[in-house]
Design a protein around this motif. Sequence first.
Motif, short mmCIF file in Angstrom:
data_model
loop_
_atom_site.label_atom_id
_atom_site.label_comp_id
_atom_site.label_asym_id
_atom_site.label_seq_id
_atom_site.Cartn_x
_atom_site.Cartn_y
_atom_site.Cartn_z
N VAL A 107 66.66 55.05 24.50
CA VAL A 107 67.09 54.46 23.38
C VAL A 107 67.22 55.38 21.96
O VAL A 107 68.34 55.37 21.37
N ALA A 108 66.52 56.26 22.12
CA ALA A 108 66.47 57.21 20.80
C ALA A 108 67.88 57.88 21.07
O ALA A 108 68.59 58.14 19.86
N LEU A 109 68.54 58.53 21.93
CA LEU A 109 69.71 59.34 21.99
C LEU A 109 71.04 58.43 21.55
O LEU A 109 71.58 58.97 20.58
N PRO A 110 71.07 57.24 22.14
CA PRO A 110 72.33 56.32 21.59
C PRO A 110 71.99 55.85 20.04
O PRO A 110 73.02 55.72 19.20
N ALA A 111 70.67 55.81 19.75
CA ALA A 111 70.48 55.31 18.43
C ALA A 111 70.73 56.39 17.41
O ALA A 111 71.41 56.21 16.28
N GLY A 112 70.57 57.56 17.60
CA GLY A 112 70.88 58.76 16.88
C GLY A 112 72.55 58.86 16.56
O GLY A 112 73.17 59.14 15.60
N GLY A 113 73.22 58.60 17.98
CA GLY A 113 74.62 58.67 17.87
C GLY A 113 75.18 57.39 17.06
O GLY A 113 76.27 57.69 16.18
N LEU A 114 74.83 56.10 17.00
CA LEU A 114 75.23 55.10 16.35
C LEU A 114 75.00 55.33 14.76
O LEU A 114 75.79 55.07 14.02
N VAL A 115 73.96 55.97 14.50
CA VAL A 115 73.41 56.11 13.05
C VAL A 115 74.67 57.22 12.57
O VAL A 115 74.96 57.09 11.34
N SER A 116 74.99 58.32 13.43
CA SER A 116 75.95 59.36 12.94
C SER A 116 77.17 58.57 12.66
O SER A 116 77.97 59.08 11.60
#
Length: 429
Positions: A259-268
């Motif tokens: 969850v955390a890795l794609p969430a960071g990508g989406l935020v970016s």
Amino acid sequence: MEPIFSTWGAIAGLVLAIVLIIRKVTPAYALMFGALAGGLMAGGGLTETVKAMISGTQSMMPSVLRILASGVLVGALVKTGSAAKIADVIVAGLGTRFALVAVALAAMIVTAVGVFVDIAVITVAPVALAVGKKANLSVPALLLAMVGGGKAGNVISPNPNTIAVAEAFKLDLTTVMAANIVPAICALAMTVMLASWLAKRWRLGVEMRCRCTEEDKNSTVDLHLAAAPNLLQAALGPLVVVGLLSLRPLCGIVIDPLVALPAGGLVSILVCGRWRDTVAYSEFGLSKVIGVSILLIGTGTIAGIVKGSGINADMIRLLTACHLPVFALAPISSILLSGATASTTAGVTIASQTFSGALLQAGIPSVSAAAMLHAGGTIFDALPHGSFFHATAGAVGMSVKDRLKLFPFGTLVGATTTVVSTLVYLLFG
């Protein structure tokens, strides 16, 4: 549990896989064929061999899922220009006087925030070549700074190798990342020292230019289509990833890397104003992680055979006969296997899947064992039969012959990480 396969048969299968990889057979297929042949040579029937291969692959699936999810972050950081922005700021901030420090630190940080190490070198290379021309630095010194910085960042990043080690030892991803912070800093220092020494003795002209492939060119942001992000926008995605993963040790709230890795990508993507390109960036990221995901599936097959053999007990007996402590199994296993596969990810995955149980049974703390094993995978990972060797040479237009001359220096950087990681265990347990 009695081993199903003989040690020598399992090793023969691994050697066969290595030979096939060197002969340019697709690594995943080479590993699968080596696993099948090794299981049969090791005394297992066809049924037992296939079962072990499938079991080994099944154990890889959690890591594969998390790596696939990380593709969103990779695509976002590269295509929005966030990774390049971070590198630009570091190099511009330190200037030409500390050019090698800046280049090494930029490669380290870009890798540490989640960009694959070979892509990090490709991303930093244009900036490094530009600053190298101003500072009159040779290309080999610049490439060593990038490779060494990438190796340092690789042991503290949420990259596939870290995910695989964390999964094998049942540890939080942030715990494994944090365990090698001190070794990574020491590796960075060693990188700068070696690059500075090399800059004085190897005056290969800086007029060489990046001869990137069309795919490599597409790995960077198109500044005509997207405005370059500022530093806050560039760093926000990785900060979100670290923040989410840190909730477990800090607050007891479990946010899985899935969850955390794609969430960071989406935020970016969102903070850079590129939400319309979310699908395209995610597809680009997937194209970068799909190869290593398939490699891990092939790695799982050989790991299943090796894990089902008597290699654990035989390795411990060998260490005892050589008067080496059991904890040495952690770095030695990944050193040998990463060199054999010319891949940090494949090497540390096979080593951690095979030897994690033996190390824990011997009383080695899981964090220490994971850190030493992970660090060992950075020593011989840049051999010519792997992709990292050629990707880094191509990033600066360097010949194979000249790239081979740099190999011992990169090995020293990886050895620094491994030695310091081992010393941290010996001093602090």
